[in-house]
Design an enzyme around this catalytic site. Structure first.
Site, PDB file in Angstrom:
ATOM      1  N   ARG A   8       8.950  12.263 -11.702  1.00 37.70           N
ATOM      2  CA  ARG A   8       7.849  11.280 -12.264  1.00 37.70           C
ATOM      3  C   ARG A   8       7.281  10.270 -11.048  1.00 37.70           C
ATOM      4  O   ARG A   8       8.449  10.045 -10.209  1.00 37.70           O
ATOM      5  CB  ARG A   8       7.880  10.734 -13.277  1.00 37.70           C
ATOM      6  CG  ARG A   8       8.499  11.275 -14.304  1.00 37.70           C
ATOM      7  CD  ARG A   8       7.826  11.989 -15.326  1.00 37.70           C
ATOM      8  NE  ARG A   8       7.883  12.449 -16.376  1.00 37.70           N
ATOM      9  CZ  ARG A   8       8.518  13.433 -16.778  1.00 37.70           C
ATOM     10  NH1 ARG A   8       8.950  14.528 -16.181  1.00 37.70           N
ATOM     11  NH2 ARG A   8       9.018  13.739 -18.074  1.00 37.70           N
ATOM     12  N   TRP A 316       4.329  19.694 -18.050  1.00 42.36           N
ATOM     13  CA  TRP A 316       3.381  19.884 -16.678  1.00 42.36           C
ATOM     14  C   TRP A 316       2.746  18.581 -16.436  1.00 42.36           C
ATOM     15  O   TRP A 316       2.177  17.837 -17.111  1.00 42.36           O
ATOM     16  CB  TRP A 316       2.215  20.781 -17.326  1.00 42.36           C
ATOM     17  CG  TRP A 316       2.913  22.111 -17.861  1.00 42.36           C
ATOM     18  CD1 TRP A 316       3.941  22.928 -17.586  1.00 42.36           C
ATOM     19  CD2 TRP A 316       2.254  22.940 -19.118  1.00 42.36           C
ATOM     20  NE1 TRP A 316       4.003  23.923 -18.125  1.00 42.36           N
ATOM     21  CE2 TRP A 316       2.939  24.063 -19.312  1.00 42.36           C
ATOM     22  CE3 TRP A 316       1.188  22.786 -19.857  1.00 42.36           C
ATOM     23  CZ2 TRP A 316       2.747  25.031 -19.954  1.00 42.36           C
ATOM     24  CZ3 TRP A 316       0.719  23.727 -20.700  1.00 42.36           C
ATOM     25  CH2 TRP A 316       1.455  24.908 -20.653  1.00 42.36           C
ATOM     26  N   GLU A 317       3.128  18.132 -15.027  1.00 42.65           N
ATOM     27  CA  GLU A 317       2.718  16.967 -14.645  1.00 42.65           C
ATOM     28  C   GLU A 317       2.049  16.994 -13.106  1.00 42.65           C
ATOM     29  O   GLU A 317       2.219  18.190 -12.719  1.00 42.65           O
ATOM     30  CB  GLU A 317       3.787  16.017 -14.375  1.00 42.65           C
ATOM     31  CG  GLU A 317       4.523  15.562 -15.874  1.00 42.65           C
ATOM     32  CD  GLU A 317       5.484  14.658 -15.615  1.00 42.65           C
ATOM     33  OE1 GLU A 317       5.135  13.587 -14.969  1.00 42.65           O
ATOM     34  OE2 GLU A 317       6.508  14.793 -16.158  1.00 42.65           O
ATOM     35  N   GLY A 318       1.665  15.960 -12.543  1.00 48.29           N
ATOM     36  CA  GLY A 318       1.063  15.995 -11.289  1.00 48.29           C
ATOM     37  C   GLY A 318      -0.109  17.176 -11.256  1.00 48.29           C
ATOM     38  O   GLY A 318      -0.969  17.073 -12.015  1.00 48.29           O
TER      39      GLY A 318
END
Length: 499
Positions: A8, A316-318
């Site tokens: 993160r 699910w990031e970025g």
């Protein structure tokens, strides 16, 4: 969850708009010990439910207004239960019975219809539930062991919001009769205001652990030091060519892993369980490289099979936020069909007013593709504190999500909370304006407890220790909290959560 901890965070997201509908399910069955394991003898086993086949209508049952006893279709005899869920009610029918403490029970029913659920609450341990979708009559079964002071449990069967009429027949709870000897009858109210079973009721305080990165503590030390036995192990990524690997490292593929497998076996031997989280802020998530839903489902399935999972988390990031959604949800739909006991949580970064547009789009696509989301896990940090206290800000964000879920899906507040997990971050977060102390965690524990959220979690156990002052550390270090603390301070607080 930190950038330095290979999880993160991007800058605070902009304010969100309206949310779209959410499809959710409930927790898979959790099997209890065998009869021999608890000293309960087969001779003690009897059917405890009254009017179990609904031959006397709904007598003895506490049912929703839409439930009725019908003469067709039936699995056996002349009557069966028929329920028609609405947008705000699952058409639950429940019965409370006397049981014995420290005893094993098996719950079965014949059911038909889309998303039919069977389970029990108040068992004094991990409350079991299971579900199926079937055009014809099929048997659901689960089991549990009562706690040391448990003298009654409530068994229930229900459908799912807006999923059509379901049927149930021949419901049976078998095991030793309690002191009352006979069913105690309904005790809870009917209709949409009935108590709501959390969507992941047996996994109420899973803490994140990176088992191969950020100087992980041993599982045995975590369990003995904090009492925590529920874990979300992070992260499985793609090491190339749609190959699942821990941290995306080609030397740590899931296929060749023995270390994490041993951790999961140790967690289960201690009486707990573990899920696996796919994604995180860094690395390449499998959904970005697997070329089809079938290929992605096969990659996810490899992990589920390897570790015998009943819990998976989609973080699910970025660049993966709201990307390849048709492919991803197509894969999750396949995974759920092939693993009917699987619980799926979707982790979403927060804005100062709740869900971001990307999160809403993800949920909308899941609905369109028929993929089930059991729990929405809100990352209740890294949105940036602009005023007030950290506690008040986190509560406001969570309240906003609850209001959004109510308005988009027609739920009451309790139902929305029952499908929301609140995830915190201990110590310094990635935003210099934010700080979560032990007092913050205690205050948010009380808040989540009052809301009866599906779960309370945090990122992460690797950071649940003071930093060595003789060594330079990042602002949000991946292996310590950057605040004054004793070992396990934050995990001990989270572990107190029981929904």
């Amino acid at each position: 969850m930190t950038l330095t901890g290979k999880r993160r965070r991007p800058a605070p997201l902009v304010a969100a708009l309206a949310v779209t509908a959410l499809a959710v399910g409930t927790l898979a069955a959790t099997a209890g010990p065998t009869l021999a394991a608890t000293g309960t003898h087969p001779a003690d086993t009897t059917q405890l439910l009254g009017n179990a086949s609904f031959e006397s209508g709904l007598s003895g049952w506490n049912c929703a207004a839409s439930d009725q006893a019908v003469t067709s279709p039936v699995a056996d005899g002349s009557h069966a239960l028929s329920g028609t869920p609405t947008a705000s009610d699952t058409a639950q029918c429940a019965q409370t019975v006397s049981v014995r403490p420290n005893s094993s029970y098996t719950l079965t029913a014949r059911v038909q219809g889309s998303y039919v659920y069977l389970g029990a609450t108040g068992t004094g341990g991990t409350d079991p539930s299971t579900w199926t979708s079937s055009a014809g009559w099929t048997t659901l079964s689960t089991s549990f062991t009562t706690g040391a002071s448990t003298t009654s449990v409530s068994v229930w069967v229900h459908g799912w919001y807006g999923e059509g009429t379901f049927g149930a027949d021949d419901v049976a709870l078998t095991g030793p009769a309690g002191a009352g000897g006979t069913p105690t009858g309904p005790t809870s109210p009917t209709g949409p205001t009935s108590p709501v079973t959390p969507a992941d009721g047996g996994f109420t305080h899973p803490v994140y652990l990176m088992p191969l990165d950020n100087s992980p503590q041993s599982v045995s030390d975590i369990v003995s030091g904090s009492g925590e036995k529920q874990f979300l192990l992070s992260f499985v990524l793609d090491s190339g060519n749609c190959t699942p690997a821990w941290d995306g490292d080609s030397t740590q593929t899931v296929a060749s892993d023995t270390t994490v497998l041993a951790d999961i076996q140790a967690i289960r031997a201690a009486g707990g369980d573990a899920g696996v989280s796919f994604g995180g802020y860094n690395g390449t998530e499998l959904g970005a490289t697997c070329g089809s839903s079938a290929a992605l489902a096969a990659a996810y399935q490899q992990v589920v099979t390897k570790y015998g999972l009943t819990h998976v988390d989609l973080d699910w990031e970025g660049d993966d936020l709201d990307a390849n959604m048709a492919l991803r949800w197509g894969a999750i739909k396949i995974l759920e069909q092939d693993n009917p006991g699987l619980t799926v949580s979707l982790t979403i970064p927060m804005t100062t007013v709740g869900l971001p547009d990307t999160g809403k789009d993800e949920i909308s696509q899941a609905i369109a593709d028929g993929a089930r989301i059991d729990v929405v896990n809100i990352m209740d940090f890294d949105f940036g504190l602009t005023s007030g206290t950290e506690t008040a800000a986190a509560e406001t964000v969570a309240d906003d999500v609850n209001t959004q879920l109510q308005s988009l899906y027609g739920w009451d507040s309790a139902t929305a909370w029952a499908h929301t997990s609140i995830q915190l971050m201990n110590g310094h977060t990635d935003q210099p304006s934010e700080l979560f102390t032990q007092d913050t965690f205690n205050a948010l524990l009380a808040y989540a407890q009052g809301k009866h959220a599906a779960a309370l979690s945090y990122w992460d156990v690797n950071r649940d220790r003071a930093c060595d002052p003789s060594v330079p550390h990042n602002w949000a270090d991946g292996a310590c909290s950057s605040v004054t603390q004793d070992p396990w301070d934050f995990t001990k607080i989270i572990t107190q959560y029981n929904g």
